[in-house]
Design a protein around this motif. Structure first.
Motif, PDB file in Angstrom:
ATOM      1  N   LYS B  24      -9.723   4.083  26.181  1.00  0.00           N
ATOM      2  CA  LYS B  24      -8.513   3.316  25.642  1.00  0.00           C
ATOM      3  C   LYS B  24      -8.857   1.833  25.428  1.00  0.00           C
ATOM      4  N   PRO B  25      -9.683   1.248  26.372  1.00  0.00           N
ATOM      5  CA  PRO B  25      -9.767  -0.082  26.019  1.00  0.00           C
ATOM      6  C   PRO B  25     -10.747  -0.417  24.835  1.00  0.00           C
ATOM      7  N   LEU B  26     -11.297   0.689  24.165  1.00  0.00           N
ATOM      8  CA  LEU B  26     -11.965   0.459  22.921  1.00  0.00           C
ATOM      9  C   LEU B  26     -11.426   0.827  21.770  1.00  0.00           C
ATOM     10  N   LEU B  27      -9.973   1.187  21.863  1.00  0.00           N
ATOM     11  CA  LEU B  27      -9.221   1.526  20.781  1.00  0.00           C
ATOM     12  C   LEU B  27      -8.878   0.586  20.058  1.00  0.00           C
ATOM     13  N   HIS B  28      -8.907   0.219  18.826  1.00  0.00           N
ATOM     14  CA  HIS B  28      -8.477  -0.660  17.829  1.00  0.00           C
ATOM     15  C   HIS B  28      -6.962  -1.217  17.800  1.00  0.00           C
ATOM     16  N   SER B  37     -12.213  -6.180  23.526  1.00  0.00           N
ATOM     17  CA  SER B  37     -12.890  -7.187  23.056  1.00  0.00           C
ATOM     18  C   SER B  37     -11.925  -8.480  22.810  1.00  0.00           C
ATOM     19  N   ARG B  38     -10.644  -7.966  22.889  1.00  0.00           N
ATOM     20  CA  ARG B  38      -9.563  -9.143  22.861  1.00  0.00           C
ATOM     21  C   ARG B  38      -9.441  -9.790  24.147  1.00  0.00           C
ATOM     22  N   LEU B  39      -9.349  -8.827  25.093  1.00  0.00           N
ATOM     23  CA  LEU B  39      -9.298  -9.248  26.604  1.00  0.00           C
ATOM     24  C   LEU B  39     -10.689 -10.139  26.925  1.00  0.00           C
ATOM     25  N   ILE B  40     -11.670  -9.690  26.576  1.00  0.00           N
ATOM     26  CA  ILE B  40     -12.992 -10.508  27.009  1.00  0.00           C
ATOM     27  C   ILE B  40     -12.848 -11.785  26.019  1.00  0.00           C
ATOM     28  N   GLN B  59     -20.799   5.979  27.500  1.00  0.00           N
ATOM     29  CA  GLN B  59     -21.715   5.712  26.072  1.00  0.00           C
ATOM     30  C   GLN B  59     -20.995   4.748  25.302  1.00  0.00           C
ATOM     31  N   CYS B  60     -19.809   4.972  24.953  1.00  0.00           N
ATOM     32  CA  CYS B  60     -19.052   4.304  23.892  1.00  0.00           C
ATOM     33  C   CYS B  60     -19.181   2.736  24.287  1.00  0.00           C
ATOM     34  N   PHE B  61     -19.149   2.225  25.455  1.00  0.00           N
ATOM     35  CA  PHE B  61     -19.153   0.830  25.688  1.00  0.00           C
ATOM     36  C   PHE B  61     -20.558   0.330  25.405  1.00  0.00           C
ATOM     37  N   LEU B  62     -21.647   1.097  25.166  1.00  0.00           N
ATOM     38  CA  LEU B  62     -22.569   0.440  24.749  1.00  0.00           C
ATOM     39  C   LEU B  62     -22.575  -0.041  23.234  1.00  0.00           C
ATOM     40  N   ASP B  63     -21.633   0.351  22.387  1.00  0.00           N
ATOM     41  CA  ASP B  63     -21.249  -0.257  21.178  1.00  0.00           C
ATOM     42  C   ASP B  63     -20.887  -1.782  21.113  1.00  0.00           C
ATOM     43  N   THR B  64     -21.920  -2.647  21.057  1.00  0.00           N
ATOM     44  CA  THR B  64     -21.525  -4.042  21.337  1.00  0.00           C
ATOM     45  C   THR B  64     -20.582  -4.676  19.993  1.00  0.00           C
ATOM     46  N   SER B  65     -20.374  -3.785  18.962  1.00  0.00           N
ATOM     47  CA  SER B  65     -19.668  -4.354  18.128  1.00  0.00           C
ATOM     48  C   SER B  65     -17.947  -4.162  18.498  1.00  0.00           C
ATOM     49  N   LYS B  66     -17.766  -3.226  19.300  1.00  0.00           N
ATOM     50  CA  LYS B  66     -16.621  -3.098  20.236  1.00  0.00           C
ATOM     51  C   LYS B  66     -16.232  -3.765  21.442  1.00  0.00           C
ATOM     52  N   VAL B  67     -17.489  -4.268  22.044  1.00  0.00           N
ATOM     53  CA  VAL B  67     -17.271  -4.670  23.309  1.00  0.00           C
ATOM     54  C   VAL B  67     -17.721  -6.209  23.100  1.00  0.00           C
TER      55      VAL B  67
END
Lengths: 218, 241
Positions: B24-28, B37-40, B59-67
């Motif tokens: 959920k946190p990685l939904l655009h 990324s907005r919260l960060i 694994q999805c959290f390794l996508d630095t473009s999203k995090v």
């Protein structure tokens, strides 16, 4: 002719560290160490056997490693190597090549200690079929290095490309961990339940260059 | 200075099927921003570290473009989902600072987030819970305050359509001072999955240590597909400033 023991976890140790009297010099003061995984960290992960096939570290990775290791007293490589456990029988020449390549790699990179675990719980080879404490995510390799070199866990840094690297180091009480981005990073291959019941801390990096930057900014 | 913990290990079941392949946190919420990324970006101006606990689809959290790959971001991989109580215990044992805890499904107004950070900096020894006003018919939790803004009661309720009185509700943001965290002497609770309100919040309320901070701007908790749509639309319309 040299007799190589595959079950030995020390693939290479710098000559002056081999003498007990030299190791005793470290007993007075805790030291720092940089731990790097091999496959997926210093060269791309292309399956088992990288040390037998004799891969070469790319020049830019070599330069990052040189910069990184300057900040530490020791530089240690820690790797699971299951190539031989997948074969029913050992090939003497391959074993010799494996040790030779590990030594060459260590000398080229200025490594102090190379630890490897050839064991696997489902090995084809009876001699290597074992739930070994040195096999990551178990912490044996890290604990061994910490004791041998009298390391201070707070000043040690670990870089790996799998969560199993991080679990192993966290279990050895090293918390300054970096996970390199890798599509297989969270494919857990845990041979036995580890003692980490809760969670492990780490930072994510795209390359060893990021680690240099992040350590510089700490 | 304080550290921020963004709770991101949930399964996001209310947003299925979107959360089958994306946490959920990685939904655009816009082309360039995810919820996380907005919260960060909102809380990275405070100079402390940002902790993100992960488990589901880690694994999805390794996508630095999203995090984002900022130096201040530290991940906690939970082998089993611990629940926010145990995650707080884990992080408070690791971090030497006070902790701001934020649910990883919140889309917040930037200025209001800055106000919150300033308010904490002014009074760093005071633990607080962020509350917002809403109708009882929409509230999932009801927070009662005394005249000085100290929280005296907190209860989770079933949403009931007939109650139209306004009330204060929990906004999913908490600040715990280091002193209070130490005095609570948190312990791991099993079975895992216990959330903050079950012990930490109730203890602080019983000791009259939990102040309220009123959230007076837009905020959307992404608890449904409709909420996700609404947050995206509000972002386009220039809300959340």
């Amino acid at each position: 002719m040299k007799h190589y023991r595959l079950e030995n976890h020390i693939l290479y140790i710098r000559r002056w560290l081999r003498f007990r009297k030299n190791l005793l010099l470290f007993k007075k003061q805790k030291r720092s160490a940089l731990f790097l995984d091999i496959d997926g960290t210093i060269w791309p992960d292309s399956g088992p056997g990288s040390l037998v096939n004799g891969k070469v570290v790319r020049p830019e990775i070599n330069s990052y490693i040189l910069k990184l290791k300057r900040e530490f007293d020791f530089f240690v490589l820690v790797t699971n190597q299951t190539y031989f456990s997948r074969k029913a029988q050992h090939d003497r020449n391959e074993i010799e090549t494996y040790f030779h390549n590990a030594c060459e790699l260590a000398k080229n990179l200025g490594v102090d200690l190379v630890l490897s675990c050839p064991h696997h719980p489902d090995a084809q080879n009876n001699a290597l079929r074992k739930n070994c404490d040195f096999r990551k995510p178990n912490p044996g390799m890290f604990r061994f290095a910490i004791k041998l070199l009298n390391l201070d866990q707070d000043t040690c840094v670990v870089v790996g490309d799998r969560i199993t690297d991080i679990i192993a180091s966290a279990e050895a009480k090293i918390n300054n961990n970096f996970l390199l981005v890798n599509p297989k990073a969270f494919q857990l291959n845990i041979s036995k339940p580890t003692n980490i019941e809760v969670g492990v801390f780490f930072r994510i990096v795209n390359s060893l260059e990021d680690v240099i930057y992040m350590l510089g900014r700490q | 200075m304080f550290d921020t913990l963004i709770l991101s290990a949930g399964l996001g079941t209310r947003l299925l099927p979107l959360t089958r392949s994306t946490p959920k946190p990685l939904l655009h919420i816009s082309e360039s921003q995810t919820i996380l990324s907005r919260l960060i970006s909102q809380f990275s101006e405070n100079e402390g570290d940002i902790y993100i606990n992960i488990n589901h689809l880690a694994q999805c959290f390794l996508d630095t473009s999203k995090v984002g790959s900022m130096n201040c971001i530290r991940f906690i991989y939970e082998k089993e989902r611990l629940g926010s109580h145990n995650t707080l215990k884990l992080v408070s044992g690791f971090s030497p600072r006070s902790l701001l805890v934020v649910h990883g499904d919140l889309v917040l107004s930037k200025n209001e987030a800055i106000k919150l950070v300033h308010s904490i900096h002014k009074n760093p020894d005071q633990s607080l819970m962020v509350v917002h006003e809403r109708l009882q018919s929409e509230a999932r939790s009801i927070v009662s305050l005394d005249s000085e803004g100290t929280i005296v009661n907190f209860r989770e309720v079933e949403v009931s359509s007939h109650l139209s009185e306004p009330c204060y509700s929990n906004s999913g943001i908490y600040y715990f001072s280091k002193t209070d965290l130490e005095s609570l002497a948190l312990e791991f609770r099993r079975p895992l999955g216990m959330d903050l309100s079950a012990y930490v919040i109730r203890q602080l309320i019983s000791m009259r240590l939990l102040r309220s901070h009123s959230w007076n701007a837009d905020r959307v908790s992404i608890d449904s597909l409709e909420a996700l749509d609404r947050a995206s639309r509000m972002l386009i319309d220039g809300c959340f400033k």
